[in-house]
Design a protein around this motif. Structure first.
Motif, PDB file in Angstrom:
ATOM      1  N   GLN A 218       0.793  -1.290   0.087  1.00 20.66           N
ATOM      2  CA  GLN A 218      -0.039  -0.057   0.036  1.00 20.66           C
ATOM      3  C   GLN A 218       0.770   1.180   0.079  1.00 20.66           C
ATOM      4  O   GLN A 218       0.336   2.465   0.254  1.00 20.66           O
ATOM      5  N   THR A 219       2.259   1.141  -0.159  1.00 19.46           N
ATOM      6  CA  THR A 219       2.857   2.250  -0.536  1.00 19.46           C
ATOM      7  C   THR A 219       2.595   3.246  -1.571  1.00 19.46           C
ATOM      8  O   THR A 219       2.347   2.615  -2.622  1.00 19.46           O
ATOM      9  N   ALA A 220       2.607   4.412  -1.598  1.00 20.25           N
ATOM     10  CA  ALA A 220       2.572   5.289  -2.833  1.00 20.25           C
ATOM     11  C   ALA A 220       3.297   4.701  -4.094  1.00 20.25           C
ATOM     12  O   ALA A 220       2.960   4.882  -5.102  1.00 20.25           O
ATOM     13  N   LYS A 221       4.591   4.532  -3.874  1.00 21.79           N
ATOM     14  CA  LYS A 221       5.387   4.162  -4.751  1.00 21.79           C
ATOM     15  C   LYS A 221       5.119   2.671  -5.443  1.00 21.79           C
ATOM     16  O   LYS A 221       5.176   2.630  -6.729  1.00 21.79           O
ATOM     17  N   SER A 222       4.689   1.773  -4.419  1.00 25.49           N
ATOM     18  CA  SER A 222       4.344   0.202  -5.313  1.00 25.49           C
ATOM     19  C   SER A 222       2.781   0.757  -5.880  1.00 25.49           C
ATOM     20  O   SER A 222       2.818  -0.004  -6.996  1.00 25.49           O
ATOM     21  N   LEU A 223       1.990   1.460  -5.301  1.00 26.75           N
ATOM     22  CA  LEU A 223       0.850   1.731  -6.132  1.00 26.75           C
ATOM     23  C   LEU A 223       1.032   2.583  -7.517  1.00 26.75           C
ATOM     24  O   LEU A 223       0.428   2.120  -8.429  1.00 26.75           O
ATOM     25  N   GLU A 224       2.074   3.475  -7.520  1.00 25.82           N
ATOM     26  CA  GLU A 224       2.630   4.135  -8.654  1.00 25.82           C
ATOM     27  C   GLU A 224       2.934   2.958  -9.817  1.00 25.82           C
ATOM     28  O   GLU A 224       2.425   2.809 -10.782  1.00 25.82           O
ATOM     29  N   SER A 225       3.761   2.216  -9.230  1.00 25.79           N
ATOM     30  CA  SER A 225       4.371   1.270 -10.158  1.00 25.79           C
ATOM     31  C   SER A 225       3.112   0.137 -10.662  1.00 25.79           C
ATOM     32  O   SER A 225       2.903  -0.303 -12.006  1.00 25.79           O
ATOM     33  N   ASP A 226       2.081  -0.072  -9.812  1.00 24.60           N
ATOM     34  CA  ASP A 226       0.986  -1.036 -10.196  1.00 24.60           C
ATOM     35  C   ASP A 226       0.229   0.004 -11.350  1.00 24.60           C
ATOM     36  O   ASP A 226      -0.142  -0.796 -12.409  1.00 24.60           O
ATOM     37  N   VAL A 227      -0.047   1.236 -10.999  1.00 27.68           N
ATOM     38  CA  VAL A 227      -0.947   2.004 -11.936  1.00 27.68           C
ATOM     39  C   VAL A 227      -0.292   1.834 -13.384  1.00 27.68           C
ATOM     40  O   VAL A 227      -0.709   1.786 -14.497  1.00 27.68           O
TER      41      VAL A 227
END
Length: 192
Positions: free
Chosen positions: A69-78
């Motif tokens: 749920q980190t923003a960096k991981s969400l960015e990568s997912d998106v």
């Protein structure tokens, strides 16, 4: 789906879901998803190559499971998800999120990371709506209210400061589509 070259607006909502099945220890399994939708405009042209029919479309793109749920991981997912659909981030002109800090955070949330990659992908008015709802709550914390109001003010100031650029872009699109842009010189006030 937006055609190649179309500008679009991303809408991303976090969607936590608990699985009814347990892990074996009686605890429910928590799955975190992001629901992605894209909003875009399509234009039909007539025989004279003039805009004939302009439609605003909103298309559900899918769910992304977000293990981290980190923003960096969400960015990568998106970004990976958009890439698989051939949706160009360079054409993104807006972002909308729910109120989760890891998504909408101004300093380290997903919207900030996306905006760092595409400066024209503005986070549109979501914070103002959330602020309005929060201020109507009888349980609102005044320090939190102050923070939310300052964030909303910053959003409005950014839109106001970029208004000339936004207007020029709109005029350019209108001319490209053969539409004569007309803007009132002075806004007329409504009298009650």
């Amino acid at each position: 789906m937006p055609r190649e070259g179309a500008f679009h607006h991303l809408i991303i909502v976090s969607y936590p879901r608990q699985d009814k099945r347990s892990k074996g220890n009686g605890c429910a399994i928590q799955h975190n998803f992001m629901l992605l939708t894209v909003r875009y405009v399509t234009t039909d042209v007539n025989d004279n190559n003039e805009p004939d029919n302009i439609r605003i479309n909103e298309t559900f793109l899918g769910f992304i499971e977000a293990a981290n749920q980190t923003a960096k991981s969400l960015e990568s997912d998106v970004l990976n998800f958009l890439n698989t659909l051939d949706i160009n981030l360079a054409k993104c002109r807006g972002q909308g999120y729910d109120g989760a800090a890891n998504m909408s955070g101004a300093y380290g949330g997903l919207q900030k990371l996306i905006k760092d990659k595409q400066p024209r992908a503005n986070y549109i008015l979501q914070s103002i709506n959330l602020t309005s709802k929060a201020l109507q709550s009888p349980k609102i914390d005044l320090e939190n209210a102050k923070t939310m109001l300052n964030s909303s003010l910053t959003s409005i100031e950014n839109l106001r400061n970029n208004f000339a650029n936004i207007k020029e872009e709109a005029i350019g699109l209108a001319k490209k589509w053969g539409i004569t842009p007309e803007f009132e010189k002075k806004r007329h006030r409504k009298v009650r």
